[in-house]
Design a protein around this motif. Sequence first.
Motif, PDB file in Angstrom:
ATOM      1  N   GLN A  38       8.519  54.535  55.922  1.00  0.00           N
ATOM      2  CA  GLN A  38       9.686  54.645  55.047  1.00  0.00           C
ATOM      3  C   GLN A  38      10.475  55.902  55.365  1.00  0.00           C
ATOM      4  N   LEU A  39       9.758  56.984  55.638  1.00  0.00           N
ATOM      5  CA  LEU A  39      10.414  58.232  55.998  1.00  0.00           C
ATOM      6  C   LEU A  39      11.187  58.044  57.306  1.00  0.00           C
ATOM      7  N   SER A  40      10.569  57.344  58.230  1.00  0.00           N
ATOM      8  CA  SER A  40      11.225  57.075  59.499  1.00  0.00           C
ATOM      9  C   SER A  40      12.492  56.251  59.275  1.00  0.00           C
ATOM     10  N   ASP A  41      12.423  55.245  58.389  1.00  0.00           N
ATOM     11  CA  ASP A  41      13.599  54.439  58.073  1.00  0.00           C
ATOM     12  C   ASP A  41      14.700  55.308  57.450  1.00  0.00           C
ATOM     13  N   LEU A  42      14.288  56.197  56.549  1.00  0.00           N
ATOM     14  CA  LEU A  42      15.265  57.094  55.921  1.00  0.00           C
ATOM     15  C   LEU A  42      15.901  58.018  56.953  1.00  0.00           C
ATOM     16  N   GLN A  43      15.073  58.516  57.871  1.00  0.00           N
ATOM     17  CA  GLN A  43      15.612  59.384  58.915  1.00  0.00           C
ATOM     18  C   GLN A  43      16.594  58.623  59.805  1.00  0.00           C
ATOM     19  N   LYS A  44      16.246  57.367  60.105  1.00  0.00           N
ATOM     20  CA  LYS A  44      17.147  56.553  60.925  1.00  0.00           C
ATOM     21  C   LYS A  44      18.479  56.348  60.214  1.00  0.00           C
ATOM     22  N   ARG A  45      18.422  56.032  58.924  1.00  0.00           N
ATOM     23  CA  ARG A  45      19.660  55.838  58.159  1.00  0.00           C
ATOM     24  C   ARG A  45      20.474  57.118  58.114  1.00  0.00           C
ATOM     25  N   ASP A  46      19.780  58.233  57.857  1.00  0.00           N
ATOM     26  CA  ASP A  46      20.482  59.517  57.825  1.00  0.00           C
ATOM     27  C   ASP A  46      21.138  59.811  59.172  1.00  0.00           C
ATOM     28  N   GLN A  47      20.403  59.548  60.244  1.00  0.00           N
ATOM     29  CA  GLN A  47      20.948  59.789  61.580  1.00  0.00           C
ATOM     30  C   GLN A  47      22.168  58.908  61.824  1.00  0.00           C
ATOM     31  N   GLU A  48      22.086  57.647  61.426  1.00  0.00           N
ATOM     32  CA  GLU A  48      23.215  56.735  61.598  1.00  0.00           C
ATOM     33  C   GLU A  48      24.422  57.195  60.783  1.00  0.00           C
ATOM     34  N   GLU A  49      24.182  57.619  59.540  1.00  0.00           N
ATOM     35  CA  GLU A  49      25.273  58.114  58.703  1.00  0.00           C
ATOM     36  C   GLU A  49      25.895  59.372  59.307  1.00  0.00           C
ATOM     37  N   ALA A  52      27.968  58.351  62.239  1.00  0.00           N
ATOM     38  CA  ALA A  52      29.203  57.710  61.768  1.00  0.00           C
ATOM     39  C   ALA A  52      30.181  58.770  61.264  1.00  0.00           C
ATOM     40  N   ALA A  53      29.666  59.771  60.555  1.00  0.00           N
ATOM     41  CA  ALA A  53      30.531  60.843  60.057  1.00  0.00           C
ATOM     42  C   ALA A  53      31.139  61.625  61.222  1.00  0.00           C
ATOM     43  N   GLN A  54      30.339  61.893  62.240  1.00  0.00           N
ATOM     44  CA  GLN A  54      30.855  62.606  63.405  1.00  0.00           C
ATOM     45  C   GLN A  54      31.933  61.788  64.107  1.00  0.00           C
ATOM     46  N   MET A  55      31.701  60.486  64.210  1.00  0.00           N
ATOM     47  CA  MET A  55      32.688  59.618  64.856  1.00  0.00           C
ATOM     48  C   MET A  55      34.000  59.645  64.073  1.00  0.00           C
ATOM     49  N   SER A  56      33.912  59.552  62.745  1.00  0.00           N
ATOM     50  CA  SER A  56      35.139  59.539  61.942  1.00  0.00           C
ATOM     51  C   SER A  56      35.844  60.890  62.044  1.00  0.00           C
TER      52      SER A  56
END
Length: 122
Positions: A38-49, A52-56
Amino acid sequence: MRVGVPIFLFLAAAGFHTALTASLESAEKEDTFVGLEQLSDLQKRDQEEFEAAQMSEAVQDENTEEENDTQEEDMTDRDGNVEADQHESESDEDVDGMRQTREHLEANVEEADETTNLAEVE
């Protein structure tokens, strides 16, 4: 038989304790694994967000730079137009000055011709 019953109870209790301990450890490891997953999933989501923020932000920065470039080009064009107008105005002034000089010279030539004609007549 009396001796066998306590030994049997002791062995049964020891086996039950071992089985219970193993089961708890297994559940604990499973919870830890699920927790890490679950922590890994949260880290993946955080990394994706984060990505995405950097791209925007990059897109916004690019748009801002394009706007600045456009504004700079507009300012350069305006400055160029102002300089062209000034140059044109200076050219007009030069032309006017040349006309005045030519008219003055023509007037002098005419006067000289008249003077020469008068001198010849006399």
